[in-house]
Design an enzyme around this catalytic site. Structure first.
Site, PDB file in Angstrom:
ATOM      1  N   HIS A   1      -8.646   9.065  -4.665  1.00 31.17           N
ATOM      2  CA  HIS A   1      -9.045   9.706  -3.411  1.00 31.17           C
ATOM      3  C   HIS A   1     -10.222  10.631  -3.697  1.00 31.17           C
ATOM      4  O   HIS A   1     -10.144  11.484  -4.577  1.00 31.17           O
ATOM      5  CB  HIS A   1      -7.900  10.526  -2.809  1.00 31.17           C
ATOM      6  CG  HIS A   1      -6.844   9.670  -2.187  1.00 31.17           C
ATOM      7  ND1 HIS A   1      -5.596  10.147  -1.848  1.00 31.17           N
ATOM      8  CD2 HIS A   1      -6.846   8.356  -1.845  1.00 31.17           C
ATOM      9  CE1 HIS A   1      -4.880   9.164  -1.317  1.00 31.17           C
ATOM     10  NE2 HIS A   1      -5.616   8.076  -1.302  1.00 31.17           N
TER      11      HIS A   1
ATOM     12  N   HIS B   1       0.838  -1.207   0.000  1.00 32.39           N
ATOM     13  CA  HIS B   1       0.000   0.000   0.000  1.00 32.39           C
ATOM     14  C   HIS B   1       0.874   1.259   0.000  1.00 32.39           C
ATOM     15  O   HIS B   1       0.507   2.297  -0.577  1.00 32.39           O
ATOM     16  CB  HIS B   1      -0.923  -0.004   1.212  1.00 32.39           C
ATOM     17  CG  HIS B   1      -2.080   0.944   1.087  1.00 32.39           C
ATOM     18  ND1 HIS B   1      -1.932   2.303   1.190  1.00 32.39           N
ATOM     19  CD2 HIS B   1      -3.399   0.728   0.851  1.00 32.39           C
ATOM     20  CE1 HIS B   1      -3.104   2.890   1.042  1.00 32.39           C
ATOM     21  NE2 HIS B   1      -4.012   1.953   0.820  1.00 32.39           N
TER      22      HIS B   1
END
Length: 407
Positions: free
Chosen positions: A370, A344
């Site tokens: 995002h 990640h």
């Protein structure tokens, strides 16, 4: 047919013989004995509804299992209710429901009522993960408890060991524990939520970012990756995730049907993306020439499969989302990157590099999928800005290729 009302005796009842048709014998004050052709004898309370005035009957039970004295006692309790304007049948049903509510356990309520409601709010993968956590850490402690018996003090005492050893896990358990109890209040099973302030009993660990490395360290990482004994498909998976800037679960879930080779695009369906179920969003990933090269290599391994990166044990399914992370933290040079980089965390390498290059921050955030409350930032996810995002992704792909060549 109802025979003349009289005060019954056990002797009289025993002598009452069955006839071709059932008949009733009255005992007074709405109590009757129903004698059926098969010889069975049932107590009935026949009355008028206090409001609707409709005629109703209640089966009290069978004689002699329900004695004459017991039947009269029950009749008297029914009359008490009627004088207060309460229908005995409705009162009985409400009493039964109340008893069921009082007996409801935490696990049964969570399984039959809270979980189905939650399934409509969050994605299946999210609910499965959270519910598995409850099965492991909450239900063994409180699953058998009646909802009414759960107290704040006991919840604190029993969860404290978990907060010490696994604070982050405890925080998540507490959130859902309180949510289940709050829903029990909404459903009328509790007058209030006794765990309202449970979260205040435990300290909160400050959120930490995923371990990552600087873009300048990428050549070394790619060199160590290339020289490791990791399986070729896992090496390609790590590079695929690095180049596309997606999350680990999204990277392994890629299907050939989602890839548009002609336009160099990967369309990730809403159900695979992180986010709330009521706000699904597709994510379009412009594929750099380096990312397309990874796909062409993977075709040699899994071109006939559904997923680009398949499980070794179950070829019809994608590989485990932890595969890349395990390889990075355990298999590269005997854990060299443990605590320094996660799968990640590779997203941060891309973000840092592109920010250093001076690209628009909102554009970078859009490439990372995002989403915020900023309508301008969210607009970058739309096809209007695809050209800008394609340029950014190719810039990143070129840097990764350069690092790989000089590693």
């Amino acid at each position: 047919m109802t025979k003349a009302t009289r005060f019954l005796t056990d002797q009289f009842i025993k002598k009452s013989t069955p006839q071709a048709k059932e008949y009733k014998i009255g005992d007074g004050q709405n109590l009757h004995l129903l004698v059926k052709p098969n010889g069975s004898k049932l107590w009935l309370f026949i009355y008028t509804h206090p409001t609707t005035k409709a005629r109703k009957k209640i089966n009290i039970g069978q004689y002699p299992y329900i004695s004459l004295a017991k039947a009269r006692e029950q009749r008297n309790s029914f009359h008490t209710l009627l004088t207060e304007g309460i229908d005995p049948t409705e009162h009985k049903a409400q009493s039964h429901q109340e008893a069921m509510r009082q007996a409801e356990t935490l696990f049964n309520f969570a399984e039959t009522q809270w979980k189905p409601k939650k399934a409509k709010e969050v994605k299946k993968r999210t609910l499965d993960d959270e519910y598995a956590r409850l099965k492991l850490h909450l239900f063994p402690l409180f699953g058998h408890y009646r909802l009414a018996d759960i107290t704040l003090l006991e919840a604190v005492e029993k969860l404290r060991p978990l907060s010490i050893t696994r604070n982050s896990t405890c925080s998540k358990v507490v959130i859902y524990f309180c949510e289940i109890m709050e829903y029990a209040v909404i459903c009328g099973l509790l007058p209030h939520n006794p765990l309202y302030s449970l979260s205040k009993a435990f300290y909160k660990v400050q959120a930490t970012h995923q371990p990552t490395i600087q873009p300048s360290e990428l050549p070394e990482f790619l060199s160590r990756l290339q020289n490791s004994r990791i399986m070729p498909t896992t090496k390609l998976l790590i590079q695929w995730q690095l180049l596309t800037m997606v999350r680990p679960a999204e990277a392994v879930s890629a299907e050939w049907s989602e890839i548009d080779f002609d336009n160099a695009l990967w369309a990730i369906p809403p159900e695979k993306m992180k986010g709330k179920k009521d706000k699904p969003r597709q994510h379009i990933v412009p594929l750099s020439s380096q990312a397309l090269a990874i796909l062409h290599e993977m075709r040699l391994f899994n071109g006939d499969k559904k997923h680009v990166f398949t499980s070794q044990r179950k070829p019809s399914q994608p590989c485990n989302s932890e595969a890349a992370n395990r390889a990075i933290t355990v298999n590269i040079d005997k854990g060299y990157y443990k605590g320094r980089l996660t799968s990640h965390g590779m997203r941060s390498i891309a973000s840092t590099y592109l920010n250093d290059c001076g690209y628009n921050k909102d554009l970078i955030e859009a490439c990372l999928a995002h989403i915020s409350g900023d309508s301008v930032r969210n607009a970058y996810n739309k096809s209007t800005y695809l050209t800008l995002r394609r340029e950014l992704m190719q810039k990143w792909g070129d840097y990764v290729a350069e690092c790989k060549a000089h590693g």
